[in-house]
Design a protein around this motif. Structure first.
Motif, short mmCIF file in Angstrom:
data_model
loop_
_atom_site.label_atom_id
_atom_site.label_comp_id
_atom_site.label_asym_id
_atom_site.label_seq_id
_atom_site.Cartn_x
_atom_site.Cartn_y
_atom_site.Cartn_z
N ALA A 1 37.42 54.65 -48.50
CA ALA A 1 37.97 53.85 -49.60
C ALA A 1 38.71 52.63 -49.04
O ALA A 1 38.60 51.51 -49.56
N ARG B 1 35.13 64.53 -48.74
CA ARG B 1 36.53 64.12 -48.77
C ARG B 1 37.39 65.23 -48.18
O ARG B 1 37.02 66.41 -48.22
N ASP C 1 43.22 55.71 -47.58
CA ASP C 1 42.42 55.75 -48.81
C ASP C 1 43.29 55.72 -50.06
O ASP C 1 42.96 55.09 -51.06
N GLU D 1 43.02 60.48 -59.58
CA GLU D 1 41.68 60.99 -59.29
C GLU D 1 41.31 62.04 -60.34
O GLU D 1 41.76 63.17 -60.30
N ASP E 1 35.93 55.22 -55.65
CA ASP E 1 36.58 56.42 -55.15
C ASP E 1 36.41 57.58 -56.12
O ASP E 1 36.19 58.73 -55.71
#
Length: 355
Positions: A207, A264, A127, A301, A197
């Protein structure tokens, strides 16, 4: 009237003394560096250690190159083993010829070996590096431009690519630049995966599966435009069938994985919290000051960063509760009636002392 077009380089190699610098290899090398750089940022943002992506890439990249070349040689064996051909050319990877399907499959095997050695889950690693792989493909496709290969049907559009080489049966002219179409598509795939994502908190390999599905969708119509020799099955090129099959597998994985393992991964690399603290801060500073700041911000992220900040700023409720209770015990009762009774007892004691 002369039509506008994209000119092809007169040659795909430059010589620095005895050292040849081939455009095809140069594009692949740059793509690998970009993939590792972006993958490292995304891995750190998810809680991994700096350098883990590069360590695993040491295994994944050689496996990927071998797999990509094997797929190309097997599916286009007539280019190397038919009459009048030299089988030694099968080892000349610098002349072009890497099948992305073999590169991803064998690269995944190498990444799995590296991930096991580092003790990290393979889906989480996949990912993290998925958008970087798409960007690496976007850059690597320009190697086909240097080699004047993998172009589409003849066209007079302003963005057509001019082919001047006559090697291997090429006919000079202007053609659809399918290498450019795929390069732009891969950039779009990278941005799509980054957005999805961040928006949906994809995990457990979803992802990466999204990257695979999106790439296959574009590869299907781009492959349909190409005019180079290829094996056909039921009127479609072999790579069209491969793209369709892999696309269905990727979509099926996304659906099943979302049902069986939603959310996740909470931890992607055990014991990485302390190691990533200082290195992550330093890496963010360098990325903001460097030329790749735009993609660096896109690759980080935001959700993970925000959650970490909230945890850091949150008060220690247990500690505060204990302190408050101690203070209350020291200050005495807060009920009005209890306070009056205590005051009466105090006055009685004072009167007794005076008596």
């Amino acid at each position: 009237m002369e039509l506008a077009f994209i000119p092809s380089p007169s040659r795909g190699v430059l010589h620095l003394g005895p050292v040849p610098l081939r455009g095809y290899a140069f594009c692949i090398i740059i793509g690998v560096f970009v993939a590792v750089w972006l993958g490292n940022r995304r891995w750190i943002a998810r809680g991994g250690r700096p350098g883990t992506v590069a360590d695993i890439a040491v295994w994944a990249v050689p496996f990927g190159l071998i797999g990509g070349r094997l797929y190309h040689v097997i599916t286009d064996y007539q280019l190397y083993f038919s009459e009048g051909r030299d089988w030694v050319d099968a080892f000349k990877i610098w002349e072009g010829g890497l099948g992305i399907w073999g590169a991803i499959a064998f690269g995944a095997v190498g990444a799995w070996i590296g991930a096991r050695r580092r003790g990290v889950p393979m889906p989480a690693y996949a990912d993290a590096v998925a958008p970087g792989i798409a960007l690496a493909q976007a850059i690597g496709r320009w190697g086909n431009w240097f080699n004047q290969e993998l172009y589409g049907k003849a066209t007079d559009l302003p963005w057509a690519v001019e082919i001047t080489s006559t090697a291997d049966g090429r006919v000079p002219g202007t053609y659809h630049p399918t290498f450019l179409y795929e390069s732009l598509w891969c950039i779009g795939v990278a941005l799509l995966v980054i957005w999805a994502d961040r928006r949906f908190k994809l995990g457990h390999g979803r992802a990466f599966a999204l990257y695979v599905a999106a790439y296959c969708a574009g590869r299907f119509w781009i492959e349909y435009m190409r005019v180079d020799d290829a094996h056909h099955i039921l009127g479609l090129r072999l790579n069209n069938w491969t793209a369709l099959f892999v696309f269905l597998l990727a979509v099926l994985y996304i659906v099943l994985s979302a049902r069986m393992r939603p959310g996740r991964e909470a931890v992607v690399e055990p014991g990485a919290d302390t190691a990533t603290g200082a290195a992550g801060s330093e890496g963010d500073k360098d990325a903001k000051e460097g030329p790749g700041a735009a993609f660096a911000d896109a690759g980080t992220e935001d959700g993970d960063t925000t959650e970490a900040a909230e945890r850091a700023d949150a008060p220690d409720l247990t500690k505060d509760t204990g302190t408050t209770e101690s203070a209350d015990a020291t200050e005495g009762p807060h009920d009005p009636e209890d306070a009056e009774d205590a005051e009466a007892v105090k006055d009685g004691a004072d009167s007794a002392k005076k008596g």
